[in-house]
Design an enzyme around this catalytic site. Structure first.
Site, mmCIF file in Angstrom:
data_model
loop_
_atom_site.group_PDB
_atom_site.id
_atom_site.type_symbol
_atom_site.label_atom_id
_atom_site.label_comp_id
_atom_site.label_asym_id
_atom_site.label_seq_id
_atom_site.Cartn_x
_atom_site.Cartn_y
_atom_site.Cartn_z
ATOM 1 C CG HIS B 264 -1.805 1.182 1.358
ATOM 2 N ND1 HIS B 264 -3.119 1.181 0.955
ATOM 3 C CD2 HIS B 264 -1.570 2.427 1.844
ATOM 4 C CE1 HIS B 264 -3.649 2.373 1.180
ATOM 5 N NE2 HIS B 264 -2.727 3.153 1.740
ATOM 6 C CD GLU B 265 1.449 3.412 3.774
ATOM 7 O OE1 GLU B 265 1.534 4.498 3.173
ATOM 8 O OE2 GLU B 265 0.446 3.092 4.460
ATOM 9 C CG HIS B 268 0.396 6.293 -0.532
ATOM 10 N ND1 HIS B 268 -0.580 7.103 -1.057
ATOM 11 C CD2 HIS B 268 -0.192 5.605 0.484
ATOM 12 C CE1 HIS B 268 -1.723 6.907 -0.375
ATOM 13 N NE2 HIS B 268 -1.515 5.993 0.558
ATOM 14 C CD GLU B 294 -5.631 5.890 0.867
ATOM 15 O OE1 GLU B 294 -5.544 4.818 1.487
ATOM 16 O OE2 GLU B 294 -4.766 6.804 0.962
#
Lengths: 501, 501
Positions: B264-265, B268, B294
């Protein structure tokens, strides 16, 4: 202006400067512990802007006027404020003597020299670095003469790091070391060497992590205020007395390296953590000098950390964590291996006994560079000669010779002697401490170093930068500095370990 | 003034602001990754001083005049500069509407509320936090009305996080979710649950470290510009496009938690790293909006990271590193366990399918708080009712209920919907990508996600904040936002996994 207004101005600007100091400290710490390598340019840009702003605030007419006023009325100030203002003023007096364009140019030079040094070290190419090195020495000499035209510039440089230190004092100190340590080292080289091979078995790094925590616990370092990180070269950094960082470097095949880094940096940390509360946020927070700081860190590392009592304290845990690696190793084996001594090439990896000889060589070279006896281009030859002469080792290349340290490229000339002085101060303090405290019993009874810490806090730490370190040493030991304590300590310890007559 | 002078002023102040931003980012990152807990007060003091200085520079007459001049002459600017100035101006227009003393008071309120929230959560004591919560909602409403007196304040708040977003659009979007996801979740609850017990075996943290590095490699994240750290709550922080940090949290008894945090990160991070070079250091660097950010992170985490192809890619390494823990586990078992879905209490731990229902509940509560339908004191009851109604779970206490998230205490009202929108944008982008790229083949052929990254860089990342995210979505997919892509994606995927008709 009146004293109240001047002090308010001074304190309010100091608060701002502390905030900038906090931020740039964080940026630096992050850069060596966490940052990816690709962000260097943007970080340098940001740091340059912040440094310029800091410089502008430090030398703002508002600040200088307030300090000037306070200097003129210093006898109306309490002792602490007076001391603080004098220290600040000394620094600004120095700055004022240097033409701004030369000061700025020197900043650029140091930056470029640092990069040039790194490249030169990586490529083992001293010639590429020599012009920078010469310029750095020349500029330091020139600035010193701007500031004190009638004084030997190397004395001015020494005094900048250790108040009152002179070439004369250094000469006396180093000749004492030369006469005692060099023959001692030569004797040891001829004896049967200690077996320290078990120190170089495989020590998984995640267990070494755990061991670092344990060592900090045994040193009674309060982790609420002190954290540990990992860096290429271990160091200690204080944001303030409630936030100190130490770092270490783990090597999978070297047990002692990280352990003694933690003990050494832990010593620095204890000093910072023990600085008097009343100095927090003022110019008197932190330690008395770099030499006094090194006194403390080397005291913990060598005098305590390599003592039989400390080894005995931690031995059960070492056996527990590194059961296999320490199989067949006794407490006495560990003690002897921790005090293994052998002349070597690299200062930062040198043992307790030979360490100061590395410093002596750098001292002699600094003297010669400032006096003009040497030029930068001579240094590889001079370096090799001195290492052969004092330590009996052959320098295979400049990367492991004159290029090994970052200090000169960073502009620090006159700084090295503090390392050796610190070691010697420590031995003198040890003699005093022993008279007042049964050190071995104190460690055994509490199971940690808290009693040692308390004693040092009372005699050294709590005073922050209130006193020059020579005064602090006298207050603590009741005597002027005397290098004999150090040479005696080394002679006794190493003669016993190596079974010399 | 002329355009050249105004731009020079703007750029030079922006450079300074970037330096402050860099420093405060470093202080923040350090505070959550490395700092000892005892230094909080001194850090807050330093940060307060730096924030005030930053605020003064941002709102300095010099800066505002330059921006004002550029706004008046915006048609003479190139498209990028025009956009940048408009964004800056929007922010200052908002600030200018708020009386300074109220702005300062709100800063203090948020600070106090954050501490009060932390204590309340630890003590499970909502009543102690309720007055702060009410004040935060009231102030957000008041400020929105200062800025746009004729607009529904919740619309103004939504627009602040996602340009063009309104309550009407949210209502439509969430009712679509309500109608499709709620029944789907209810069906799944009645089927035979997937066995994911092997995910909760013992996974030594130092091996999880190694696995994180592997995941970053497979995501084709350039470690030269992106480093990973450990924090209580995972996040991504960009210093600039050459220095991005992601963090994770390792749990010894939970394999998937850290793995999917990294994915997830990492998403980003890829977005930040792919932002156009020409935007570096300008107001257009970074992403289009929080929702678009997101979109990308959840795209990598769920659509890619929980796909059969990705699971298949990493499975051999998982088996190698966690041989025992994965003994008897097939690739298919791993795939199914990675997509385990079950209604739960905590948003940040929710699975892909039920996640947006947590957001929907927060959205409904925010609407009610701003409209005056709810008072803070009603929220524990309302929270419990909505969790029972939509997710079928009983809220055992407020710590695991209304107190679980930090957003409201930090002053973020109108922010939550971005999370759900992001998930939905992602599904729409996925449909477009599939038409242009054989995703499975691209991953298999290169052995990493580089082709996915390239496609997203071309269509999304490189544009930085040049476009509003609704425009960017249209440019990328050729269509207006359509939530159907998302609900269809979820229905198809979870029906297949859980064997629904």
């Amino acid at each position: 202006m009146d004293i109240k207004t001047a002090l308010e101005t001074y304190r309010s600007i100091q608060k701002k400067l502390n905030a900038y100091g906090f931020a740039t400290t964080a940026v630096y710490y992050d850069s060596v512990t966490a940052a990816p390598e690709g962000g260097e340019k943007e970080r340098n840009d940001a740091m340059e802007i912040l440094s310029n702003i800091t410089y502008e605030i430090e030398t703002s007419p508002e600040m200088l006027e307030a300090v000037q006023y306070l200097v003129l009325h210093k006898d109306e100030l309490d002792a602490e404020t007076k001391r603080e203002i004098e220290l600040y003023n000394k620094q600004s007096e120095y700055m004022k003597c240097i033409p701004q364009e030369e000061y700025v140019a020197y900043g650029v030079l140091v930056n470029e020299a640092t990069s040039a040094w790194r490249r030169a070290k990586n490529n083992n190419d001293f010639a590429a670095f020599a012009p920078y090195l010469q310029k750095i020495f020349d500029t330091n000499k020139k600035f010193s003469l701007y500031y004190k035209p009638d004084k030997d510039p190397y004395d001015t440089l020494l005094d900048g790091y250790e108040k009152g230190l002179t070439k004369e004092k250094c000469d006396e100190f180093f000749s004492e070391l030369r006469e005692t340590i060099v023959p001692l080292v030569k004797k040891i080289v001829k004896t049967k060497q200690i077996d320290n091979s078990f120190m170089f078995r495989n020590y998984p790094i995640h267990i070494q992590h755990e061991f670092s925590d344990y060592i900090m616990e045994k040193m009674a370092i309060d982790k609420k205020y002190c954290a540990i990180g990992e860096t290429e070269h271990p160091f200690t950094l204080n944001f303030n007395k409630h936030d100190v960082r130490i770092t270490t470097h783990y090597y999978e095949n070297d047990f002692a390296s990280s352990m003694y880094s933690v003990v050494h940096e832990g010593g620095h940390a204890l000093y910072e953590l023990g600085s008097g509360d009343k100095y927090e946020g003022t110019g008197l927070s932190g330690g008395a000098s770099m030499a006094m700081h090194e006194t403390i860190s080397r005291y913990y590392e060598n005098i305590i950390g390599r003592s039989k009592t400390f080894i005995s304290l931690i031995f059960p845990k070492v056996k527990e964590l590194f059961h296999e690696q320490f199989s067949g190793v006794t407490e006495e084996d560990f003690y002897r291996a921790a005090n293994y001594s052998e002349p070597s090439l690299i200062r930062t990896e040198a043992d307790e006994l030979t360490y100061t000889l590395h410093i002596m060589i750098r001292y002699e070279i600094e003297c010669g560079m400032i006096s003009g006896e040497y030029k930068a281009e001579d240094l590889p030859r001079v370096w090799a000669e001195k290492y052969r002469h004092y330590l009996g080792v052959e320098v295979p290349d400049d990367a492991r010779g004159v290029l090994q340290d970052s200090h000169w490229s960073g502009g620090s000339v006159g700084y090295f002697p503090s390392y050796a002085l610190g070691s010697a101060y420590g031995a003198q303090i040890f003699e005093t401490m022993k008279k007042e405290l049964d050190i071995d019993a104190a460690i055994r009874d509490t199971g940690d170093l808290s009693k040692i810490n308390e004693w040092l806090e009372e005699h050294i730490f709590r005073h922050g930068a209130m006193y020059d370190s020579c005064d602090l040493l006298r207050m603590c030991t009741g005597e002027e500095f005397n290098a004999k304590y150090y040479t005696e300590y080394l002679k006794n310890k190493y003669s016993a370990i190596y079974g010399l007559e």
